[in-house]
Design an enzyme around this catalytic site. Structure first.
Site, PDB file in Angstrom:
ATOM      1  N   ASN A  29      45.268  47.907  45.529  1.00  0.00           N
ATOM      2  CA  ASN A  29      44.903  46.877  46.500  1.00  0.00           C
ATOM      3  C   ASN A  29      45.941  46.749  47.608  1.00  0.00           C
ATOM      4  O   ASN A  29      47.126  47.027  47.403  1.00  0.00           O
ATOM      5  CB  ASN A  29      44.750  45.517  45.803  1.00  0.00           C
ATOM      6  CG  ASN A  29      43.648  45.515  44.761  1.00  0.00           C
ATOM      7  OD1 ASN A  29      42.471  45.580  45.103  1.00  0.00           O
ATOM      8  ND2 ASN A  29      44.017  45.445  43.485  1.00  0.00           N
ATOM      9  N   ASP A  83      40.112  34.901  43.310  1.00  0.00           N
ATOM     10  CA  ASP A  83      39.893  33.550  43.831  1.00  0.00           C
ATOM     11  C   ASP A  83      40.178  32.468  42.792  1.00  0.00           C
ATOM     12  O   ASP A  83      39.294  32.071  42.025  1.00  0.00           O
ATOM     13  CB  ASP A  83      38.464  33.420  44.351  1.00  0.00           C
ATOM     14  CG  ASP A  83      38.238  32.110  45.104  1.00  0.00           C
ATOM     15  OD1 ASP A  83      39.195  31.317  45.211  1.00  0.00           O
ATOM     16  OD2 ASP A  83      37.113  31.883  45.576  1.00  0.00           O
ATOM     17  N   ASP A 155      25.632  45.736  31.820  1.00  0.00           N
ATOM     18  CA  ASP A 155      25.243  45.864  30.412  1.00  0.00           C
ATOM     19  C   ASP A 155      26.307  45.263  29.497  1.00  0.00           C
ATOM     20  O   ASP A 155      25.993  44.555  28.533  1.00  0.00           O
ATOM     21  CB  ASP A 155      25.019  47.338  30.075  1.00  0.00           C
ATOM     22  CG  ASP A 155      24.480  47.537  28.668  1.00  0.00           C
ATOM     23  OD1 ASP A 155      23.662  46.710  28.212  1.00  0.00           O
ATOM     24  OD2 ASP A 155      24.879  48.518  28.013  1.00  0.00           O
TER      25      ASP A 155
END
EC number: 2.5.1.16
Length: 262
Positions: A29, A83, A155
């Protein structure tokens, strides 16, 4: 100086900034935080923008979209995002939150950007794990996936939901990228009998859409108005916003008619 937000591969927005306040890079990131005269601080995370002055819009919408359609919200799982303001909103309910994020370097770099960073991290009902395998085995009332999940992740996560649990995921904006939204609805529709797209009404600085999915719980039929009216210290979310979030224009109703399951 300017920064550019890519809305779609063919649409971009530019914002005037005054200075760069932070630049942090990890293996997966890149986080940059800028000072802006019009929008306060702006965080750019992997080319996606977060506006400090408007953080409450998404966090209130997603938290209370789940919280006000469930009688009880005891166990919540948040994956694939940073967040912490979302967790702050969810603590308005009597809930425990498992927050899965492997990149601690980037998460901790939001310390001055998220207004309730310390309050959330220090809450006794908040657990930060680097991966799902680090958590105790349990079933959740609400799962929030803050990046668009592939079918394998769907899933796995749906197996962690309670029978009446709610799964909310980020998707592409239905107006800007309707084909991507169709595909996301189809993927979730293979696992859930209820799959409905929504957006954040009046949010003009975002390219995000969302999907509400569940085995039993419906986002409109099961909406509990007294729970909405009991919420304190919210600036964006109310019953009108909740209902408007699911409204689609005529042309998109036609586009998604075979993909929406309600």
């Amino acid at each position: 100086m300017w920064i550019t937000q890519e809305i779609t591969p063919y649409l971009r927005k530019e914002y005037t900034i005054e200075a760069k306040l932070l630049d942090v890079r990890s293996e997966h990131n890149i986080l940059e935080i800028f000072k802006s005269k019009d929008f306060g601080e702006i965080a750019m995370l992997n080319r996606q923008l977060l506006f400090k002055n408007f953080l409450h819009i998404e966090s209130e919408l997603l938290a209370h979209m789940g919280g006000c359609t469930k009688k009880e919200l005891r166990e919540v799982l948040i994956v694939d995002g940073f967040d912490l303001e979302l967790a702050h909103q969810l603590f308005k309910y009597d809930t425990r939150i498992d927050f899965v994020q492997a990149d601690e370097k980037i998460l901790d770099s939001f310390i001055s950007f998220f207004p309730h960073f310390h309050e959330v991290k220090n809450n006794k009902n908040f657990t930060h794990a680097k991966q799902l395998l680090d958590l105790d085995i349990k079933k959740y009332d609400l799962i929030l996936c803050l990046q668009e999940p592939d079918i394998h992740k769907i899933d796995g996560l749906k197996r962690m939901l309670k029978e009446d649990g709610v799964f909310i995921s980020v998707a592409k904006h239905p107006l800007l990228e309707h084909v991507s939204m169709q595909n996301a609805l189809k993927n979730l529709g293979d696992f859930f009998p209820i799959t409905i797209p929504f957006v954040a009404p009046l949010r003009i600085l975002s390219n995000k859409g969302y999907i509400y999915a569940s085995f039993k719980t419906h986002p409109l039929k099961d909406l509990m108005t007294p729970k909405i009216e009991a919420l304190k210290s919210v600036r964006y979310y109310n019953e009108d916003i909740h209902r408007a979030a699911f409204a689609l224009p005529k042309n998109l109703q036609e586009v998604f008619k075979d993909n929406i399951k309600s």
